[in-house]
Design a protein around this motif. Structure first.
Motif, PDB file in Angstrom:
ATOM      1  N   ALA A 153      36.173  37.810  34.230  1.00 28.89           N
ATOM      2  CA  ALA A 153      35.977  36.999  33.025  1.00 28.89           C
ATOM      3  C   ALA A 153      37.347  36.765  32.395  1.00 28.89           C
ATOM      4  N   GLY A 154      37.472  35.658  31.677  1.00 26.36           N
ATOM      5  CA  GLY A 154      38.757  35.298  31.095  1.00 26.36           C
ATOM      6  C   GLY A 154      39.082  36.119  29.862  1.00 26.36           C
ATOM      7  N   ALA A 155      40.314  36.625  29.771  1.00 27.29           N
ATOM      8  CA  ALA A 155      40.744  37.451  28.646  1.00 27.29           C
ATOM      9  C   ALA A 155      41.938  36.808  27.943  1.00 27.29           C
ATOM     10  N   PRO A 156      42.078  37.002  26.619  1.00 25.81           N
ATOM     11  CA  PRO A 156      43.210  36.436  25.905  1.00 25.81           C
ATOM     12  C   PRO A 156      44.524  37.135  26.212  1.00 25.81           C
ATOM     13  N   ILE A 157      44.431  38.432  26.546  1.00 25.66           N
ATOM     14  CA  ILE A 157      45.593  39.235  26.909  1.00 25.66           C
ATOM     15  C   ILE A 157      45.163  40.197  28.014  1.00 25.66           C
ATOM     16  N   VAL A 158      46.132  40.877  28.594  1.00 24.64           N
ATOM     17  CA  VAL A 158      45.815  41.942  29.548  1.00 24.64           C
ATOM     18  C   VAL A 158      45.521  43.206  28.732  1.00 24.64           C
ATOM     19  N   PRO A 207      34.220  33.863  29.050  1.00 26.71           N
ATOM     20  CA  PRO A 207      35.105  34.801  28.335  1.00 26.71           C
ATOM     21  C   PRO A 207      34.681  36.256  28.489  1.00 26.71           C
ATOM     22  N   LEU A 208      35.703  37.120  28.571  1.00 28.09           N
ATOM     23  CA  LEU A 208      35.471  38.543  28.527  1.00 28.09           C
ATOM     24  C   LEU A 208      35.092  38.918  27.101  1.00 28.09           C
ATOM     25  N   ILE A 209      34.026  39.693  26.958  1.00 32.52           N
ATOM     26  CA  ILE A 209      33.534  40.077  25.635  1.00 32.52           C
ATOM     27  C   ILE A 209      33.640  41.603  25.505  1.00 32.52           C
TER      28      ILE A 209
END
Length: 214
Positions: A153-158, A207-209
């Protein structure tokens, strides 16, 4: 659930398609060819199940495009016996690929509906990862460290929490960006404090939640 000659033929075509897009790892290609993707997306026709595109599944989630699954799997360079943490079990398709590559898989899913469905389903195909229900952005620290970590899933940061769960020499593969587009990113843990990050191609993930996500 039946896997016919037609299904096997559609998988051969799918493998040819993702090969043409640049996937070279023969072990990954063999796993894609072996695993019956139509079992994971039963509400779709066979042709759609084996099209190289993402499809909607339960709980507002998706099963990733086969090329994307192959791309992330290739980046991980899985070796037999690798201890792998998967963030986002979803349908279990990526999980099955990792197991076919010889990994020992710890997989975590936030959505209880998907967790219940996939934990019941995957063992019927002979795939038995270690299943967990919870916030994947925190990883599974009680079973760390891991040789490889994959985030689906897509993350804003690592997330720092995931980096700390890697072994020295371990590799994280994660899509990083905003809610619309992310760059596939690899992070190699070089030492206790040093990491090497590489940004690659653009993708679009749900998105990663979680606590360490959006």
């Amino acid at each position: 659930m039946i896997d016919t000659y037609k299904h096997k033929g559609l998988r051969k075509i799918l493998v040819r398609t993702i090969k043409e897009k640049g996937i070279k790892d023969e072990r990954v290609l063999k796993a894609i060819e072996k695993i019956p993707r139509h079992f994971f997306v039963e509400k779709y026709s066979d042709e759609i199940a084996y099209a190289d595109k993402a499809l909607k599944i339960d709980a507002g989630q998706t099963i990733s495009q086969p090329y994307t699954v192959a791309y992330q799997s290739e980046l991980l360079h899985i070796q037999p016996g690798d201890k792998v943490l998967e963030i986002g079990t979803g349908s279990g398709y990526q999980t099955a690929i990792l197991l076919e590559l010889g990994a020992t898989v710890y997989t975590i899913e936030r959505q209880e509906m998907l967790y219940k469905k996939t934990t019941a389903f995957l063992p019927t195909l002979g795939y038995n990862p270690h299943f967990f229900l919870g916030d994947g952005s925190n990883g599974i620290p009680e079973h760390a460290p891991y040789n490889k970590i994959i985030v689906t899933a897509g993350a804003p940061i690592v997330p720092e929490t995931l980096l700390k769960q890697l072994t020295i020499g371990g590799l994280l593969v994660i899509p990083v960006g905003d809610e619309h587009v992310q760059k596939m990113t690899t992070v190699l843990r070089i030492s206790e404090t040093d990491y090497e990050k590489i940004e690659l191609d653009q993708f679009r993930f749900v998105p990663l939640i979680g606590d360490k996500a959006w």
